[in-house]
Scaffold this active site. Structure first.
Site, short mmCIF file in Angstrom:
data_model
loop_
_atom_site.label_atom_id
_atom_site.label_comp_id
_atom_site.label_asym_id
_atom_site.label_seq_id
_atom_site.Cartn_x
_atom_site.Cartn_y
_atom_site.Cartn_z
N ARG A 45 4.45 -1.48 -15.93
CA ARG A 45 4.60 -2.01 -14.57
C ARG A 45 5.04 -0.99 -13.52
O ARG A 45 5.81 -1.24 -12.46
CB ARG A 45 5.47 -2.91 -14.60
CG ARG A 45 5.38 -4.19 -15.56
CD ARG A 45 6.06 -5.50 -15.18
NE ARG A 45 5.48 -6.49 -16.16
CZ ARG A 45 6.14 -6.76 -17.54
NH1 ARG A 45 6.95 -6.07 -17.95
NH2 ARG A 45 5.78 -7.75 -18.20
N LYS A 97 -1.90 4.49 -1.65
CA LYS A 97 -3.18 3.71 -1.85
C LYS A 97 -3.83 4.33 -3.27
O LYS A 97 -3.76 5.28 -3.20
CB LYS A 97 -4.19 3.60 -0.97
CG LYS A 97 -3.97 2.66 0.12
CD LYS A 97 -5.29 2.57 1.08
CE LYS A 97 -4.97 1.61 2.30
NZ LYS A 97 -6.19 1.52 2.82
N GLU A 110 -12.36 13.73 7.50
CA GLU A 110 -11.06 12.99 7.45
C GLU A 110 -10.25 13.79 8.21
O GLU A 110 -9.15 12.95 9.20
CB GLU A 110 -10.50 12.85 6.09
CG GLU A 110 -11.50 12.23 4.98
CD GLU A 110 -11.30 10.64 5.20
OE1 GLU A 110 -10.80 10.19 6.02
OE2 GLU A 110 -12.05 10.08 4.18
N LYS A 148 -0.82 10.63 9.61
CA LYS A 148 -0.86 9.54 8.49
C LYS A 148 0.53 8.96 8.05
O LYS A 148 0.67 7.77 8.02
CB LYS A 148 -1.66 10.18 7.38
CG LYS A 148 -1.76 9.08 6.23
CD LYS A 148 -2.81 9.06 5.35
CE LYS A 148 -2.95 7.77 4.56
NZ LYS A 148 -3.82 7.91 3.36
N GLU A 151 -0.95 -2.17 4.95
CA GLU A 151 -1.98 -2.44 5.56
C GLU A 151 -2.25 -3.79 6.12
O GLU A 151 -3.37 -4.48 6.05
CB GLU A 151 -3.33 -1.89 5.20
CG GLU A 151 -4.50 -1.87 5.99
CD GLU A 151 -5.90 -1.35 5.38
OE1 GLU A 151 -5.78 -0.09 4.77
OE2 GLU A 151 -6.90 -1.68 5.53
N ARG A 188 -2.56 0.33 10.13
CA ARG A 188 -2.85 1.20 8.86
C ARG A 188 -4.47 1.12 8.69
O ARG A 188 -5.01 2.05 8.34
CB ARG A 188 -2.04 0.92 7.51
CG ARG A 188 -2.70 2.07 6.63
CD ARG A 188 -1.68 2.07 5.42
NE ARG A 188 -2.36 3.07 4.45
CZ ARG A 188 -1.97 3.46 3.43
NH1 ARG A 188 -0.56 2.70 2.95
NH2 ARG A 188 -2.38 4.28 2.49
N ASN A 193 -9.06 3.49 8.59
CA ASN A 193 -10.50 3.26 8.05
C ASN A 193 -11.61 3.56 8.91
O ASN A 193 -12.59 2.74 8.73
CB ASN A 193 -10.53 1.86 7.39
CG ASN A 193 -9.39 1.56 6.26
OD1 ASN A 193 -9.50 2.64 5.24
ND2 ASN A 193 -8.85 0.52 6.17
N HIS A 246 -15.21 4.02 7.79
CA HIS A 246 -14.99 3.62 6.31
C HIS A 246 -15.83 2.52 5.93
O HIS A 246 -16.44 2.32 4.88
CB HIS A 246 -13.54 3.39 5.53
CG HIS A 246 -12.85 4.73 5.57
ND1 HIS A 246 -12.61 5.55 6.48
CD2 HIS A 246 -12.45 5.38 4.44
CE1 HIS A 246 -11.91 6.77 6.17
NE2 HIS A 246 -11.94 6.53 4.79
N HIS A 260 -18.21 3.37 3.22
CA HIS A 260 -18.14 2.80 1.74
C HIS A 260 -19.50 1.90 1.35
O HIS A 260 -19.76 2.16 0.19
CB HIS A 260 -16.76 1.66 1.86
CG HIS A 260 -15.43 2.21 1.54
ND1 HIS A 260 -14.33 1.63 1.65
CD2 HIS A 260 -15.13 3.67 1.27
CE1 HIS A 260 -13.30 2.37 1.70
NE2 HIS A 260 -13.86 3.61 1.39
N HIS A 286 -17.56 11.56 -0.24
CA HIS A 286 -16.77 10.33 0.86
C HIS A 286 -16.54 10.78 2.00
O HIS A 286 -17.07 10.10 2.81
CB HIS A 286 -15.58 10.12 -0.12
CG HIS A 286 -14.53 9.35 0.54
ND1 HIS A 286 -14.75 7.95 0.70
CD2 HIS A 286 -13.41 9.43 1.47
CE1 HIS A 286 -14.00 7.18 1.47
NE2 HIS A 286 -13.18 8.37 1.94
#
Ligand code: NAD
Ligand code: GLY
Length: 371
Positions: A125, A147, A189, A231, A241, A245, A249, A252, A256, A269
């Site tokens: 956990r 993330k 980026e 960031k 997010e 936030r 993206n 993205h 993606h 990427h």
């Protein structure tokens, strides 16, 4: 790259009890004291991959020689960012009887960082981990902000958790072995931060992109520091997010979709994000929110960095729309997009014209030459 030892930069990601530092500097992999400040156990597992292990694993093991350091070497590639591969990390932790206060070290690019972070989030956990990013992309983006994720065949990063690292240790000297294509993908980026939130930084990047491509230490250090500051500021305001936030993206949703459409092969990427950012800019321009001159500036910097600016073959507008519909920014069936209201002023919105979105998708499927 210079070999002198400049200062170590330190940025704090301010998240209350989960706050942590980002260190940026030269030869930090040898800095035992730095690592040990963030390890609360004798048990450490370094997770890396078959490319990075022969280059840097021994340095970390040597640096932590008074601890019990295990390692696991994953296959290299985005296609291995899966639950199955993550399970091999969990199995090794169990086999080696790792306890709840043990610590993982993610030594690698974004793939290693994301999968290690997710293993750390899940194991018993949640255990500690330290990010030691070794690509530009990982140093400016994926190692910061907590993330963590693995991919699903139906969508990128669809299985994951928010789990902040204890520290990020970004050693610029390791970028010396990064190949040029990876360097350029990471710079996509970096350019993203200028476009989202920092017009002055974008102008600096226009003036210094060649120095970055030539790996000049001072330029890299400044760009990585500036990116991480951008960031850290956004993550501190919106860790999970629920708002601002999502700006991170930019490019993205398109990117993606490209990556998923290519089954995470062929394009990096950062390359997909580069094309995605230009598509976002194009759509913004179709709404009159940015000018043709802004588009020209964005295209020029991406071209100088030799990043792709059109969709790959086989991905037409119909397929892109289908792929984009599984984006995590979809709310109640409506796809939110990150668009630009000027360079340095990104917005998240569902108030765009879907006809214009189709025009952008068709335009980028039709463009055959890098302009
Ligand atoms: P990557 O991790 O695949 O690394 C790129 C390549 O460079 C790999 O072959 C790797 O083995 C090699 N490499 C890494 N460091 C090296 C070094 N110093 N010298 C020589 N070779 C080296 O790719 P990436 O671009 O770092 O990361 C992309 C991943 O990051 C994607 O999975 C993306 O989804 C994820 N990502 C996550 C976040 C986040 O917030 N968690 C943000 C952006 C991207
Ligand atoms: N890379 C996007 C984010 O960290 O939110």
């Amino acid at each position: 790259m210079q070999s002198s030892e400049p200062e170590v930069k330190k940025i704090i990601v301010k998240l209350g009890k989960r706050s942590y530092p980002i260190f940026i500097g030269n030869n930090l992999l040898n800095n035992a004291g730095l690592f040990k400040n963030y390890i609360n156990s004798k048990q450490v597992m370094v997770v890396t991959n078959e490319t990075i292990a022969p280059l840097y694993l021994d340095r970390i093991i040597h640096c932590l020689s008074d601890l019990v350091v295990e390692s696991i070497i994953l296959p290299d590639g985005e296609e291995y960012k899966t639950l199955e591969i993550m399970n091999t990390i969990i199995t090794k932790l169990l086999q080696q009887r790792f306890s709840r206060n043990s610590c993982l070290i993610a030594l690698g690019g974004g793939v290693v960082g994301d999968i290690t972070g997710f293993a750390a989030a899940c194991y018993q956990r949640g255990i500690d981990y330290i990010q030691v990013p070794t690509t530009v992309l990982a140093q400016v983006d994926s190692s910061v902000g907590g993330k963590t994720a693995v991919n699903h065949i139906l969508g990128k990063n669809m299985i994951g958790a928010f789990h902040q690292p204890r520290a990020v240790i970004a050693d610029i000297s390791v970028l010396a072995t990064l190949d040029n294509r990876e360097l350029r993908a990471g710079l996509a980026e970096v350019i993203k931060y200028g476009l989202i939130h920092d017009k002055k930084f974008f102008t600096w990047l226009e003036q210094n992109i060649v120095r970055l491509l030539n790996r000049e230490y001072d330029a890299l250090c400044f760009a990585i520091d500036c990116s991480c500051r951008n960031k850290a500021e956004i993550v501190a305001k919106d860790e999970k997010e629920s708002g601002i936030r999502a700006l991170l993206n930019l490019g993205h949703t398109f990117g993606h979709a490209i990556e998923t459409g290519l089954c995470y092969r062929d394009w990096l990427h950062g390359e997909a994000v580069a094309t995605g950012m230009l598509m976002s800019a194009d759509l913004s321009c179709r709404h009159g929110w940015i000018t043709d001159d802004d588009i020209a500036r964005i295209r020029k910097i991406l071209n100088t960095a030799e990043l792709p600016v059109k969709l790959p073959q086989g991905l037409n507008s119909e397929r892109m729309l289908e792929l984009m519909s599984v984006d995590k920014k979809t709310r109640n069936g409506i796809l939110n997009l990150v668009l630009l209201k000027g360079i340095g002023n990104a917005i998240v919105t569902d108030q765009y014209d879907s006809e214009k979105l189709l025009e952008t998708l068709m335009h980028f499927s039709a463009v055959q030459e890098v302009a």
